[in-house]
Every structure is written in C-alpha cells, then in structure tokens.
Design a protein around this motif. Structure first.
Motif, mmCIF file in Angstrom:
data_model
loop_
_atom_site.group_PDB
_atom_site.id
_atom_site.type_symbol
_atom_site.label_atom_id
_atom_site.label_comp_id
_atom_site.label_asym_id
_atom_site.label_seq_id
_atom_site.Cartn_x
_atom_site.Cartn_y
_atom_site.Cartn_z
ATOM 1 N N ALA A 270 0.832 -1.208 0.000
ATOM 2 C CA ALA A 270 0.000 0.000 0.000
ATOM 3 C C ALA A 270 0.865 1.256 0.000
ATOM 4 O O ALA A 270 0.556 2.223 -0.707
ATOM 5 C CB ALA A 270 -0.938 -0.002 1.207
ATOM 6 N N LEU A 271 1.938 1.251 0.786
ATOM 7 C CA LEU A 271 2.832 2.407 0.808
ATOM 8 C C LEU A 271 3.530 2.586 -0.541
ATOM 9 O O LEU A 271 3.675 3.705 -1.038
ATOM 10 C CB LEU A 271 3.869 2.274 1.921
ATOM 11 N N TYR A 272 3.967 1.471 -1.149
ATOM 12 C CA TYR A 272 4.623 1.541 -2.457
ATOM 13 C C TYR A 272 3.655 2.106 -3.506
ATOM 14 O O TYR A 272 4.014 3.009 -4.269
ATOM 15 C CB TYR A 272 5.115 0.157 -2.874
ATOM 16 N N ALA A 273 2.421 1.590 -3.540
ATOM 17 C CA ALA A 273 1.438 2.065 -4.513
ATOM 18 C C ALA A 273 1.141 3.546 -4.312
ATOM 19 O O ALA A 273 1.013 4.306 -5.273
ATOM 20 C CB ALA A 273 0.161 1.241 -4.403
ATOM 21 N N ALA A 274 1.058 3.976 -3.049
ATOM 22 C CA ALA A 274 0.807 5.390 -2.764
ATOM 23 C C ALA A 274 1.993 6.248 -3.198
ATOM 24 O O ALA A 274 1.817 7.321 -3.778
ATOM 25 C CB ALA A 274 0.512 5.582 -1.280
ATOM 26 N N ALA A 275 3.209 5.795 -2.941
ATOM 27 C CA ALA A 275 4.400 6.556 -3.334
ATOM 28 C C ALA A 275 4.505 6.653 -4.855
ATOM 29 O O ALA A 275 4.864 7.708 -5.394
ATOM 30 C CB ALA A 275 5.652 5.907 -2.757
ATOM 31 N N VAL A 276 4.165 5.576 -5.556
ATOM 32 C CA VAL A 276 4.164 5.609 -7.021
ATOM 33 C C VAL A 276 3.152 6.638 -7.504
ATOM 34 O O VAL A 276 3.429 7.435 -8.409
ATOM 35 C CB VAL A 276 3.887 4.211 -7.612
ATOM 36 N N GLY A 277 1.961 6.629 -6.901
ATOM 37 C CA GLY A 277 0.941 7.609 -7.280
ATOM 38 C C GLY A 277 1.412 9.034 -7.064
ATOM 39 O O GLY A 277 1.208 9.902 -7.926
ATOM 40 N N LEU A 278 2.048 9.281 -5.943
ATOM 41 C CA LEU A 278 2.571 10.625 -5.666
ATOM 42 C C LEU A 278 3.657 11.018 -6.659
ATOM 43 O O LEU A 278 3.702 12.161 -7.117
ATOM 44 C CB LEU A 278 3.108 10.693 -4.238
ATOM 45 N N ALA A 279 4.527 10.070 -6.994
ATOM 46 C CA ALA A 279 5.617 10.368 -7.933
ATOM 47 C C ALA A 279 5.079 10.639 -9.334
ATOM 48 O O ALA A 279 5.573 11.526 -10.031
ATOM 49 C CB ALA A 279 6.613 9.213 -7.956
ATOM 50 N N ILE A 280 4.055 9.907 -9.741
ATOM 51 C CA ILE A 280 3.441 10.150 -11.055
ATOM 52 C C ILE A 280 2.781 11.527 -11.059
ATOM 53 O O ILE A 280 2.915 12.290 -12.014
ATOM 54 C CB ILE A 280 2.441 9.034 -11.412
#
Length: 181
Positions: free
Chosen positions: A10-20
């Motif tokens: 969940a943290l990885y998916a959220a960080a990817v979303g923020l980076a995009i």
C-alpha cells in the motif's frame, strides 16, 4: 492520534501515485517495489536500476494511501464480490459501470483521483439545512452543486483516460484487495 498502519504494498502504490502526480515518475514499471522502502519518517521510491526517484515524507505517503483506501471503499458493488470464485469476481468487476472501473484503475495506476462528490450525505445535509435554516442551506447548495459538477467532469475525464489506455484492469495490491474481499 496514531497513524494507520499500511502494508508495504500500500505504501509503495501510494508513493508511485505521488511520484506520477509530481512528474518525477512517468511509468509505474520504472519503480521497484523490492528496492523501495520506508523509514521512521520517510519513504524512498527507488527505480529498478537502484537510483532514488523521490523521497516523500512518510506522513504524505500514508495520507495518499488513506485516500486510495477511501476511494476503494467508495466503489459501490465491491461487497457483492465477496465469496465468489476469482473468475466470477473478475467477470462481475468487468461488468460494473465504467466510472467505477475507471476509479479502480486510477487508484492502482497512480492517476489523479477526482476530489469529492455530491452524494447522499451532502443531499441529506442540504435538506436538513434548508428545513432548519434557509440561508445556510442555500449557501451550502451554492458550494456543493458546483463541487458535484466538477467531480462529474473530472470523472468523465478519468473515464476517457481509462478508455484511451485500453480499459485495463487494475493490477496492484489495491485491486487484488478489491476483488478478494
């Protein structure tokens, strides 16, 4: 108040979303879930080649993960998938209305999620305010109706983006959780 505990997925998916969203990441495939990690106060999103893509505050990543969870919980019909074999869950998911499928795709791919909506809670609030106090009810409607309109417009844009990308199924842990509950 303690912060909610999220899984590494969940943290990885959220960080990817923020980076995009910030523009530091173009495609989800460029980031590595194996190399990315969190510390006590930050989350480091690492590329597949080992370079640092971006470091976010852990609080910001957790807030975005929480927002993703809220959107998934808002997707209607999700509970009807419980207890079905995976093939039936996927078939039912694919028969959902396009806005719901596009929201699930947006959550999993890091696309911006339309903010707010004018739902049953806002309608009930408007009726109560109008019944009790006419002026606050009118002010609330003046604020809420454009907000609902902008949500519908943002959702229509999201559906167009989802169609343009080939109407893919979401593939990250959020989707697995969506069809496994």
């Amino acid at each position: 108040m303690s912060q909610p505990r999220f899984t590494n997925d969940a943290l990885y998916a959220a960080a990817v979303g923020l980076a995009i969203r910030s523009g530091s990441l173009k495609r989800k495939a460029e980031a590595s879930p194996e190399h990315s990690h969190s510390s006590s106060c930050s989350y480091a999103l690492i590329a597949t080649d080992g370079r640092l893509i971006e470091r976010f505050s852990l609080q910001k990543v957790q807030a975005w993960a929480s927002e993703r969870d809220k959107v998934l919980n808002r997707i209607e019909g999700r509970r009807k998938l419980q207890g079905l074999p995976i093939e039936q869950r996927l078939a039912r998911f694919r028969s959902w209305p396009e806005p719901q499928r596009a929201l699930a795709w947006a959550v999993s791919s890091g696309q911006p999620i339309p903010p707010g909506r004018f739902g049953a809670g806002e309608l009930l609030t408007a009726v109560l305010l109008l019944a009790l106090f006419v002026l606050p009810g009118v002010v609330f409607l003046i604020w809420a109706v454009p907000r609902g309109r902008s949500y519908r417009q943002a959702l229509a844009i999201l559906v167009r983006q989802w169609r343009a990308s080939g109407e893919p199924d979401p593939v990250d842990a959020a989707f697995r959780r969506l069809v496994s509950r």
